[in-house]
Write a protein that holds these residues in place. Sequence first.
Motif, short mmCIF file in Angstrom:
data_model
loop_
_atom_site.label_atom_id
_atom_site.label_comp_id
_atom_site.label_asym_id
_atom_site.label_seq_id
_atom_site.Cartn_x
_atom_site.Cartn_y
_atom_site.Cartn_z
N GLU A 78 0.97 -1.03 -0.01
CA GLU A 78 -0.01 -0.04 -0.07
C GLU A 78 0.87 1.18 -0.03
OE1 GLU A 78 -3.05 -0.21 3.29
OE2 GLU A 78 -4.02 -2.03 1.93
N SER A 79 2.04 1.32 0.53
CA SER A 79 2.82 2.34 0.59
C SER A 79 3.52 2.55 -0.69
CB SER A 79 4.11 1.99 1.70
OG SER A 79 5.20 3.25 1.40
N PHE A 80 3.73 1.58 -1.50
CA PHE A 80 4.29 1.72 -2.88
C PHE A 80 3.17 2.09 -3.65
CE2 PHE A 80 4.67 -0.18 -7.01
CZ PHE A 80 5.99 0.38 -7.45
N VAL A 81 1.94 1.56 -3.85
CA VAL A 81 0.96 2.03 -4.25
C VAL A 81 0.70 3.55 -4.30
CG1 VAL A 81 -1.58 1.78 -4.97
CG2 VAL A 81 0.04 -0.29 -4.81
N ASP A 82 0.63 3.84 -3.19
CA ASP A 82 0.44 5.39 -2.82
C ASP A 82 1.48 6.30 -3.50
OD1 ASP A 82 -0.67 7.83 -1.23
OD2 ASP A 82 1.55 7.56 -0.48
N LEU A 83 2.79 5.91 -3.41
CA LEU A 83 3.95 6.52 -4.08
C LEU A 83 3.64 6.60 -5.51
CD1 LEU A 83 6.75 7.65 -3.98
CD2 LEU A 83 7.73 5.07 -4.12
N ALA A 84 3.29 5.27 -5.96
CA ALA A 84 3.36 5.22 -7.57
C ALA A 84 2.05 6.32 -7.89
CB ALA A 84 2.86 3.88 -7.85
N GLY A 85 1.13 6.56 -7.25
CA GLY A 85 0.06 7.52 -7.63
C GLY A 85 0.35 8.82 -7.52
N ARG A 86 1.21 9.04 -6.46
CA ARG A 86 1.68 10.56 -6.08
C ARG A 86 2.62 10.90 -7.10
NH1 ARG A 86 4.73 11.20 -2.28
NH2 ARG A 86 4.74 9.16 -1.26
N LYS A 87 3.37 10.14 -7.63
CA LYS A 87 4.57 10.23 -8.24
C LYS A 87 4.23 9.93 -9.81
CE LYS A 87 7.37 12.53 -5.38
NZ LYS A 87 7.70 14.04 -5.82
N GLY A 88 3.36 9.40 -10.28
CA GLY A 88 3.12 9.25 -11.47
C GLY A 88 3.86 8.24 -12.13
N PHE A 89 4.12 7.00 -11.61
CA PHE A 89 4.69 5.87 -12.24
C PHE A 89 3.87 5.22 -13.16
CE2 PHE A 89 7.09 4.51 -8.13
CZ PHE A 89 7.70 5.63 -8.13
N ASP A 90 4.51 4.98 -14.46
CA ASP A 90 3.78 4.32 -15.36
C ASP A 90 3.55 2.81 -14.95
OD1 ASP A 90 2.80 2.76 -17.76
OD2 ASP A 90 4.36 3.86 -18.92
N PRO A 91 2.23 2.29 -14.89
CA PRO A 91 1.87 1.12 -14.40
C PRO A 91 2.81 0.03 -15.04
CG PRO A 91 -0.09 2.25 -14.44
CD PRO A 91 0.80 3.08 -15.25
N ALA A 92 3.02 0.23 -16.52
CA ALA A 92 3.77 -0.97 -17.17
C ALA A 92 5.13 -0.84 -16.48
CB ALA A 92 4.06 -0.32 -18.48
N TRP A 93 5.53 -0.03 -15.45
CA TRP A 93 6.97 -0.25 -15.18
C TRP A 93 6.82 -1.36 -14.00
CZ3 TRP A 93 8.13 5.61 -13.97
CH2 TRP A 93 8.37 6.24 -15.27
N THR A 94 5.87 -1.55 -13.17
CA THR A 94 5.53 -2.32 -12.14
C THR A 94 5.32 -3.87 -12.69
OG1 THR A 94 4.81 -0.39 -10.91
CG2 THR A 94 4.30 -2.73 -10.16
N THR A 95 4.59 -3.69 -13.85
CA THR A 95 4.37 -4.98 -14.62
C THR A 95 5.69 -5.61 -15.01
OG1 THR A 95 2.08 -4.24 -15.34
CG2 THR A 95 2.97 -6.02 -16.49
N ALA A 96 6.31 -4.66 -15.78
CA ALA A 96 7.68 -5.32 -15.98
C ALA A 96 8.61 -5.73 -14.80
CB ALA A 96 8.48 -4.01 -16.97
N PHE A 97 8.66 -4.94 -13.89
CA PHE A 97 9.36 -5.74 -12.79
C PHE A 97 8.98 -6.86 -12.36
CE2 PHE A 97 9.44 -5.78 -8.01
CZ PHE A 97 10.71 -6.00 -7.81
N LEU A 98 7.75 -6.96 -11.88
CA LEU A 98 6.95 -8.13 -11.54
C LEU A 98 7.26 -9.39 -12.47
CD1 LEU A 98 3.89 -7.04 -9.78
CD2 LEU A 98 5.75 -7.84 -8.75
#
Length: 274
Positions: A78-98
């Motif tokens: 939940e901390s990461f998802v909050d960070l990703a939303g606040r900072k505008g991470f491209d969701p595709a980045w997290t998909t690629a990481f996983l």
Amino acid sequence: MIDRTIYNIFRRGSRTYFYSTLFFPPAVREDVFSLYSFVRTADDYVDAVPQEIEEFYAFADRYAAAEAGEATGDVVVESFVDLAGRKGFDPAWTTAFLRSMESDIIVGSYRTIRDLEGYLYGSSEVIGLMMARILDLPPESYAAAQNLGRAMQYVNFIRDIAEDLALGRTYFPLEEMEAFGLDDLSAAAASRDPGGFAAFLRFQLRRYREWQEAAEAGFGHIPRRYRIPIRTASDMYRWTARTIERDPAVVHRRKVKPSVIRIVSGAATNTLKA
């Protein structure tokens, strides 16, 4: 205030990144802790012996649920998802990481450098992109951020050869190993052909340096107050690479890592240079 769970994951997971990160301003420091605890947790599942496969997929499911707005009770996710939303991470980045973390469950080796590049993108380059977003860097910095992530990951591959072999993984192109006359990168192979093993690792270190230099060419995009911890971490990876280059066989004797004193003194030196 950094959650204790997140703090402990980061401190336990990486000496260089942890102590370098302490030199960021508090708000940035908290964001980096949230990022690192997420990626470290996923990595720990696939690096466990035996691998915690079900736990990894449950973690990925909790991320998907949190991303969809559901409460998971997982402070790391939940901390990461909050960070990703606040900072505008491209969701595709997290998909690629996983996806790269999943590769550590199902893939043990890579035939060519092109085959490895997909893994490197997900396991390291997207982390550089996320860091660029945390620091609010311009898009012009993104290529350098990707190169820095990739360069640091490659030094980790070189440093951790023995550890990765124990996990059934080889992160170097098999066709390049064959070109140097190496069937594998074990201590036994290094002992049989120390010259070939040393030449192979120095060849890989040249690749690291190319990426590192491309990364450092973009440091001008980083505001002065953020440059100190990033340059410090970068310097520590250079030190690790130099140490291994002088004596490649060291990777089978010990894990080459800078001391806390070296990291902190490096940060102090970079503070004076800034």
